[in-house]
Design an enzyme around this catalytic site. Structure first.
Site, mmCIF file in Angstrom:
data_model
loop_
_atom_site.group_PDB
_atom_site.id
_atom_site.type_symbol
_atom_site.label_atom_id
_atom_site.label_comp_id
_atom_site.label_asym_id
_atom_site.label_seq_id
_atom_site.Cartn_x
_atom_site.Cartn_y
_atom_site.Cartn_z
ATOM 1 N N TRP A 74 0.722 -1.237 0.013
ATOM 2 C CA TRP A 74 -0.092 -0.040 -0.099
ATOM 3 C C TRP A 74 1.160 1.076 -0.003
ATOM 4 C CZ3 TRP A 74 -1.462 4.275 3.304
ATOM 5 C CH2 TRP A 74 -2.676 4.715 3.007
ATOM 6 N N LYS A 486 -19.106 5.798 6.850
ATOM 7 C CA LYS A 486 -19.578 4.458 6.045
ATOM 8 C C LYS A 486 -20.017 4.681 4.808
ATOM 9 C CE LYS A 486 -18.415 2.121 8.205
ATOM 10 N NZ LYS A 486 -17.584 1.587 9.221
HETATM 11 O O1 M6R Z 1 -8.486 -1.239 13.920
HETATM 12 P P1 M6R Z 1 -9.229 0.361 14.173
HETATM 13 O O2 M6R Z 1 -10.530 0.212 15.096
HETATM 14 O O3 M6R Z 1 -8.258 0.962 15.356
HETATM 15 O O4 M6R Z 1 -9.459 1.255 13.241
HETATM 16 C C1 M6R Z 1 -9.736 2.507 13.077
HETATM 17 C C2 M6R Z 1 -9.964 3.070 11.797
HETATM 18 O O5 M6R Z 1 -8.953 2.801 10.749
HETATM 19 C C3 M6R Z 1 -11.272 2.354 11.153
HETATM 20 O O6 M6R Z 1 -12.342 2.270 12.089
HETATM 21 C C4 M6R Z 1 -11.928 2.795 9.944
HETATM 22 O O7 M6R Z 1 -12.249 4.252 10.038
HETATM 23 C C5 M6R Z 1 -12.790 1.929 9.150
HETATM 24 N N1 M6R Z 1 -12.398 1.900 7.752
HETATM 25 C C6 M6R Z 1 -14.124 2.549 9.093
HETATM 26 O O8 M6R Z 1 -15.132 1.763 8.495
#
Ligand code: M6R
Length: 608
Positions: A74, A486
């Site tokens: 990535w 979302k």
């Molecule tokens: O693994 P984590 O809960 O720490 O991740 C946090 C965010 O990167 C994650 O919630 C992200 O915003 C998602 N893609 C939302 O759907």
């Protein structure tokens, strides 16, 4: 984000590395590659785009070997391209795969260019390959060369290194990015995520920051950064660490949305008895902390941050303990003042998010009473760094969009709120009633999912729009924020969330007959205020859609609404989140998007 897989065995294992890389696809990537030792020079193959391109390219070659490393990239340094894809090779002898960022790579590169090294890529990783090659000219031993190299690198990294002159070993190094070793009788493996290790492994070992390791088919040894042998505990891999595939669903996101009633049961399991949160939900130490607690700081990113916001409403309303919620990347750099008797909570699905982890490390030095994490991945970096973890038990989440993980986080945070109220002896009758309500969550989520056809119809009517507004009030404002997050990540349509009361302070100017406005409308003390906000939108010709509690039907004068059974005020944010997940999913599918791996995103964000 980037993924690493490596296997060293007695048999040919390139296909095993490919299988491991496929399991990392969900994390988001733009190119992939694999390299193996042959004893006759490193063989390396890389492709851009999806894994199927790498599989096709491999089918056209005869690359095989018993010691191989692979990578899904990535892009961070240098655009997604073939030359920038990993593994990076130096002089056909050294191959490296790397996650993270080497901050001083330009200085090292300049030294290597002056020493006659030619660069093929724009990456920081190529520097590591050349540097190890350069050190090996005098050092001769791969492990020792890697130890020297690691000392020269500044930044975050997890890496796996192979050398054709020593073709039966992989050297690993870790600093601030996850790396885990898989152990089986005649085979050792490595990956950045347990789920990518072969399912045949008997044990896993999580490397710690500063660790290096040497793995061969029959042995493994871990060293600290000075080269001293160190012991790291072995664990049996948890069966939940491995995905069971999409089963009958079209997408992982869909499967994970529909799994939520089951996930709710798992998150609750053994944690409520006789309308009371069980004593063993938290440790004795945490109980002592909660007794004297006066303040809470919650820190997280993305969806997990939204879980924290909802919990903030719950805790302040019921327990009257001051609760501040921060985005992790903001928290660390805003010079936070740590109040008296404060608990620090990190929320994370992956337990690897770099910003949340860095905030936690910062908090540990800042004078909090205790650090607690709410996390889905046992033994992840955030769990290991915290004084205690409440596991959310949602099982592996493959869709890049967090869905079931939010539901399970909210359940755990709900349980924590109730436990805190009990310990502080606040409103025992109300706490009992709320506990009963939380016990119904699985059934109520199933009912909410029954409205999916109506949500799909709404998706069809807004899928061609360019902008959408989401509104909510009180504890449902974070749900509107989550809906907008979302929606944008899955549909690629611009979406914003507003506290409904804030509408007339600016965003109302955006509303015309082409602007869908979607609001969450529970039957709570803010209903009348929300109805006024709905009228404000309608008066400007906005297309108003309402996700409403059935019991407030008679009050809402709006044609486009979808009804949900009344579920009680405490669990209402958990329930109303579900139709918004479905909406984002259906709009993404209608628009032909890759809903499981939305463009530009990664599942766990392991760089700051
Ligand atoms: O693994 P984590 O809960 O720490 O991740 C946090 C965010 O990167 C994650 O919630 C992200 O915003 C998602 N893609 C939302 O759907």
């Amino acid at each position: 984000m980037c993924g690493i897989v490596g296997v060293v065995s007695k048999k040919q294992i390139v296909s095993n590395v490919i299988e491991g890389l496929k399991k990392l696809e969900y994390r988001g990537y733009d190119s992939a590659g694999v390299a193996t030792t042959t004893g006759d020079g490193i063989k390396n193959i890389r492709t851009i785009g999806k894994m199927k391109n790498l599989v096709k390219a491999l089918a056209k070659t005869s690359i095989e070997g018993s010691c191989a490393i692979g990578h899904t990239r990535w892009a961070t340094h240098g655009k997604p391209s073939l030359v920038n894809a990993h593994p990076h090779v130096s002089h056909d002898n050294i191959a490296v795969v790397h996650n993270g960022i080497i901050e001083n790579h330009l200085a090292l590169k300049s030294f290597l260019l002056n020493s006659g090294y030619n660069y093929q890529s724009d990456t920081d990783t190529e520097t590591i390959a050349h540097l190890i090659h350069n050190i090996l000219l005098s050092e001769k031993d791969l492990l020792k060369a890697c130890i020297k190299c690691m000392k020269m690198l500044h930044g975050s990294f997890a890496m796996a290194v192979i050398c054709d002159d020593m073709p039966d070993k992989i050297i690993l190094a870790k600093n601030a990015c996850p790396l885990v070793i898989g152990i089986a009788a005649n085979e050792k493996s490595v990956a950045s995520d347990v789920s990518a290790l072969p399912q045949s492994i008997e044990h896993v070992i999580y490397l710690e920051d500063g660790d290096l390791a040497e793995i061969t088919a029959n042995s493994y040894q871990i060293y600290d950064e000075s080269g001293q042998k160190v012991h790291r505990e072995k664990f049996r891999p948890h069966p939940n660490s491995f995905s069971k595939g999409k089963e009958a669903y079209d997408h992982y996101m869909q499967k994970e949305i529909y799994e939520q009633p089951k996930v709710a049961q798992l998150a609750m399991s053994g944690r409520i008895e006789n309308n009371r949160v069980t004593d063993n939900f938290i440790s004795h130490d945490l109980k002592m902390v909660l007794k004297k607690l006066e303040n809470i700081h919650i820190v997280a990113c993305g969806t997990s941050y939204h879980a924290g916001l909802v919990a903030g409403y719950w805790i302040e309303k019921l327990v009257k303990v001051s609760c501040r919620i921060d985005i992790a990347s903001e928290y660390r750099y805003r010079s936070p003042v740590v109040p008296k008797n404060a608990l620090f909570i990190t929320i994370s699905q992956s337990g690897e998010t770099a910003d949340s982890l860095a905030a936690l490390k910062f908090a540990k030095k800042s004078g909090y009473l205790f650090t607690l994490s709410v996390c889905n991945v046992d033994n992840s970096a955030i769990c290991r760094e915290s004084d205690e973890t409440l596991l959310t038990k949602a099982g592996i989440e493959i869709g890049v969009a967090s869905t079931k993980s939010l539901t399970s986080q909210l359940i755990v945070l709900g349980l924590l709120t109730l436990k805190l109220a009990e310990i502080k002896n606040i409103e025992p009758r109300i706490v009992k009633k709320m506990t009963k309500e939380l016990s119904t969550i699985s059934a109520v989520l199933s009912q909410a999912l029954h409205q999916s056809k109506k949500v799909k119809a709404l998706a069809e009517s807004i899928a061609n729009k360019d902008h959408v507004l989401f509104l909510g009030r009180g504890q449902h404002y974070p749900i509107a924020m989550e809906a907008a997050l979302k929606f944008k990540e899955i549909s690629y349509i611009h979406a914003e969330a507003y506290a409904a009361g804030e509408l007339k302070h600016g965003p109302l100017a955006l509303v015309d007959n082409n602007m869908p406005v979607i609001t969450v409308c529970p039957n709570d003390q803010l209903l009348d205020k929300l109805i006024s906000n709905i009228e404000e939108v309608k008066a400007r010709g906005g297309q108003m859609y309402v996700f409403a509690d059935k019991t407030c039907n008679s009050k809402i004068k709006n044609n486009n609404h979808i009804d949900f059974e009344n579920c009680g005020q405490f669990i209402s944010p958990i329930v109303f989140n579900v139709p918004f997940q479905l909406l984002a999913y259906y709009v993404g599918v209608i628009r032909g998007n890759d809903v499981d791996q939305p463009r530009n995103l990664a599942k766990s964000v392991t760089v700051e």
